[in-house]
Design a protein around this motif. Structure first.
Motif, PDB file in Angstrom:
ATOM      1  N   LEU A 327       0.822  -1.205   0.000  1.00 33.69           N
ATOM      2  CA  LEU A 327       0.000   0.000   0.000  1.00 33.69           C
ATOM      3  C   LEU A 327       0.859   1.261   0.000  1.00 33.69           C
ATOM      4  O   LEU A 327       0.477   2.284  -0.594  1.00 33.69           O
ATOM      5  CB  LEU A 327      -0.910  -0.007   1.232  1.00 33.69           C
ATOM      6  CG  LEU A 327      -1.983   1.069   1.329  1.00 33.69           C
ATOM      7  CD1 LEU A 327      -2.836   1.129   0.066  1.00 33.69           C
ATOM      8  CD2 LEU A 327      -2.860   0.837   2.555  1.00 33.69           C
ATOM      9  N   ILE A 328       2.034   1.198   0.613  1.00 32.30           N
ATOM     10  CA  ILE A 328       2.951   2.335   0.588  1.00 32.30           C
ATOM     11  C   ILE A 328       3.323   2.693  -0.849  1.00 32.30           C
ATOM     12  O   ILE A 328       3.359   3.876  -1.232  1.00 32.30           O
ATOM     13  CB  ILE A 328       4.214   2.016   1.421  1.00 32.30           C
ATOM     14  CG1 ILE A 328       3.853   1.906   2.909  1.00 32.30           C
ATOM     15  CG2 ILE A 328       5.291   3.082   1.216  1.00 32.30           C
ATOM     16  CD1 ILE A 328       4.991   1.412   3.780  1.00 32.30           C
ATOM     17  N   LYS A 329       3.585   1.688  -1.651  1.00 24.81           N
ATOM     18  CA  LYS A 329       3.921   1.931  -3.059  1.00 24.81           C
ATOM     19  C   LYS A 329       2.741   2.510  -3.820  1.00 24.81           C
ATOM     20  O   LYS A 329       2.905   3.352  -4.704  1.00 24.81           O
ATOM     21  CB  LYS A 329       4.362   0.625  -3.710  1.00 24.81           C
ATOM     22  CG  LYS A 329       5.581  -0.029  -3.060  1.00 24.81           C
ATOM     23  CD  LYS A 329       5.868  -1.378  -3.674  1.00 24.81           C
ATOM     24  CE  LYS A 329       7.022  -2.078  -2.962  1.00 24.81           C
ATOM     25  NZ  LYS A 329       7.249  -3.451  -3.505  1.00 24.81           N
ATOM     26  N   ARG A 330       1.541   2.084  -3.478  1.00 22.33           N
ATOM     27  CA  ARG A 330       0.336   2.579  -4.147  1.00 22.33           C
ATOM     28  C   ARG A 330       0.182   4.087  -3.948  1.00 22.33           C
ATOM     29  O   ARG A 330      -0.271   4.812  -4.832  1.00 22.33           O
ATOM     30  CB  ARG A 330      -0.876   1.837  -3.592  1.00 22.33           C
ATOM     31  CG  ARG A 330      -2.207   2.213  -4.166  1.00 22.33           C
ATOM     32  CD  ARG A 330      -2.425   1.678  -5.556  1.00 22.33           C
ATOM     33  NE  ARG A 330      -2.229   0.236  -5.615  1.00 22.33           N
ATOM     34  CZ  ARG A 330      -2.276  -0.463  -6.749  1.00 22.33           C
ATOM     35  NH1 ARG A 330      -2.520   0.161  -7.890  1.00 22.33           N
ATOM     36  NH2 ARG A 330      -2.086  -1.773  -6.748  1.00 22.33           N
ATOM     37  N   LEU A 331       0.570   4.563  -2.784  1.00 22.07           N
ATOM     38  CA  LEU A 331       0.422   5.993  -2.475  1.00 22.07           C
ATOM     39  C   LEU A 331       1.351   6.863  -3.310  1.00 22.07           C
ATOM     40  O   LEU A 331       1.081   8.046  -3.516  1.00 22.07           O
ATOM     41  CB  LEU A 331       0.695   6.230  -0.985  1.00 22.07           C
ATOM     42  CG  LEU A 331      -0.392   5.708  -0.038  1.00 22.07           C
ATOM     43  CD1 LEU A 331       0.151   5.552   1.369  1.00 22.07           C
ATOM     44  CD2 LEU A 331      -1.597   6.640  -0.033  1.00 22.07           C
ATOM     45  N   ASP A 332       2.452   6.286  -3.784  1.00 21.85           N
ATOM     46  CA  ASP A 332       3.397   7.055  -4.586  1.00 21.85           C
ATOM     47  C   ASP A 332       2.794   7.518  -5.906  1.00 21.85           C
ATOM     48  O   ASP A 332       3.293   8.471  -6.515  1.00 21.85           O
ATOM     49  CB  ASP A 332       4.654   6.222  -4.866  1.00 21.85           C
ATOM     50  CG  ASP A 332       5.451   5.957  -3.598  1.00 21.85           C
ATOM     51  OD1 ASP A 332       5.341   6.755  -2.659  1.00 21.85           O
ATOM     52  OD2 ASP A 332       6.172   4.936  -3.547  1.00 21.85           O
ATOM     53  N   ALA A 333       1.725   6.869  -6.346  1.00 28.30           N
ATOM     54  CA  ALA A 333       1.125   7.203  -7.638  1.00 28.30           C
ATOM     55  C   ALA A 333       0.194   8.406  -7.562  1.00 28.30           C
ATOM     56  O   ALA A 333      -0.281   8.898  -8.595  1.00 28.30           O
ATOM     57  CB  ALA A 333       0.367   5.990  -8.184  1.00 28.30           C
TER      58      ALA A 333
END
Length: 400
Positions: A327-333
């Motif tokens: 989910l942390i990576k998802r927020l980068d978008a």
């Protein structure tokens, strides 16, 4: 944290001088007290197996108490230091507030000085009710709700994404995500008759008032095995309604409306938070209930309107199911200038959870399923972002 920033205190309750940096009782001068305000001072501790233990604990450093079981670690840290710090902190509140707080007895010690406000992080289960999740416990889910209300499409207010709010919860399961069903095979022994005790519910023993509602209703032959019931009789037993039944005890007689045994059990138990019952009462009910994902929301806890809102093609339920590290990576978008500050706050909170080794958890994980170590580390997350300083954090075997 460097080696110079930590202190290890071998614990033993046999004598005060057994502790590293221990001090003999009465050996303090006014000058020493002034010079050692950066230390927590304990003199003559006698809780449990402690025998006049005196020591200084440096502030703003990690102090580790080690020793074999029964050596006095918990007695000095929790039963002396933590209890007195909490007792004094609670004493700053009004009587009305103090009456609502746990009561602490002053520990057996000659002096306990230079204390700071305590934060006790133990390994007790988080507990909580059926609605408590990793996301709600850490407040991260509240932040994600705001993110969806600002950046998700179609737009909805934040309350729409809460499974604890009537606006957002699934009407089929009231936001619990699970559907309770009556286990008829466990509830009824079809090889027996009503007279022989075919109803296995503890409250429906032969002769009881609950049992009489079915044995005396006139719809059934009480001596007939349930396996010989016709389809109409079987449906009446499980889901029937209409008519009155007279039941009696040694001292009274009353007339009740007939209701099928499954429908009655479902009405009084299935949409009830069983965590409010005693352990015995909950066990007596759960024996006859099977659990599964709610058919209406597929376990997401939310209604169709809430699930219709997406960010990057994923609903808030999809986000809750992801591992925190993913989910942390998802927020980068997220690049929307309106949503970016909120997304940054969510990312920071999630990175704290990931940093203490819990990145494999998902936000929809029930808190009741967490291990003691997982629960303790999540409690730590609550304090990592605090701007308060000068606190004393007390951990119970945090390495586990």
């Amino acid at each position: 944290m460097t080696q110079e920033d930590s202190v290890t205190v071998p614990a033993t309750g046999d004598a005060g001088h057994s502790f590293a940096q221990s001090l003999s009782a009465g050996g303090w001068t006014d000058q020493a007290r002034i010079a050692n305000r950066d230390d927590i001072r304990i003199v003559g501790a006698r809780e449990h197996n402690l025998k006049d233990v005196s020591l200084r604990i440096p502030k703003n450093k990690i102090t580790v108490f080690t020793g074999v079981s029964g050596s006095g670690k918990s007695s000095i840290v929790f039963d002396t230091l933590a209890v007195e710090a909490q007792r004094q902190l609670n004493g700053t509140f009004s009587w009305f507030i103090r009456n609502q707080l746990p009561k602490y007895r002053r520990p057996h010690a000659d002096a306990i000085e230079n204390l700071t406000a305590p934060v006790i992080v133990d390994q007790k289960p988080v507990g909580g009710n059926a609605r408590s999740t990793v996301g709600t416990m850490t407040d991260v889910y509240s932040m994600i709700r705001i993110l969806f209300s600002r950046h998700g499409r179609p737009y909805n207010p934040p309350a729409m994404y809460s499974f604890n709010d009537p606006q957002g919860m699934c009407p089929g399961c009231d936001g619990l995500g699970q559907e309770r069903c009556v286990d008829v095979e466990r509830m009824l022994d079809r090889t027996k008759s009503l007279d022989d005790g075919a109803i296995r519910l503890p409250t429906h023993k032969v002769g009881s008032m609950d049992w009489q509602q079915y044995a005396n209703c006139g719809h059934f032959d009480a001596s007939k095995p349930l396996c010989d019931y016709s389809d109409a009789e079987w449906h009446m037993l499980l889901h029937g309604s209409g008519g009155k039944v007279t039941v009696s005890t040694a001292n009274s007689t009353m007339t009740l409306a007939f209701e099928g045994i499954v429908d009655r059990f479902a009405r009084t138990n299935l949409k009830r938070d069983l965590s409010s019952l005693s352990e015995r009462g909950r066990a007596n009910v759960e024996r006859f209930i099977t659990l599964g994902d709610c058919a209406a929301c597929e376990g997401t806890r939310l209604n169709p309107t809430a699930l219709a809102t997406t960010i990057g093609g994923h609903s808030i339920a999809d986000w809750s199911r992801m591992e925190i590290s993913e989910l942390i990576k998802r927020l980068d978008a997220i690049e929307d200038p309106v949503a970016t500050p909120i997304a940054d706050g969510v990312r920071t909170a999630l990175e704290r959870i990931d940093a203490i080794g819990l990145g494999y958890l998902s936000l929809d994980r029930p808190t009741t399923s967490l291990s003691g170590g997982e629960a303790q580390r999540l409690k730590m997350v609550r304090h990592l972002g605090s701007s308060l300083i000068g606190m004393t954090f007390i951990f119970d075997e945090p390495s586990t």
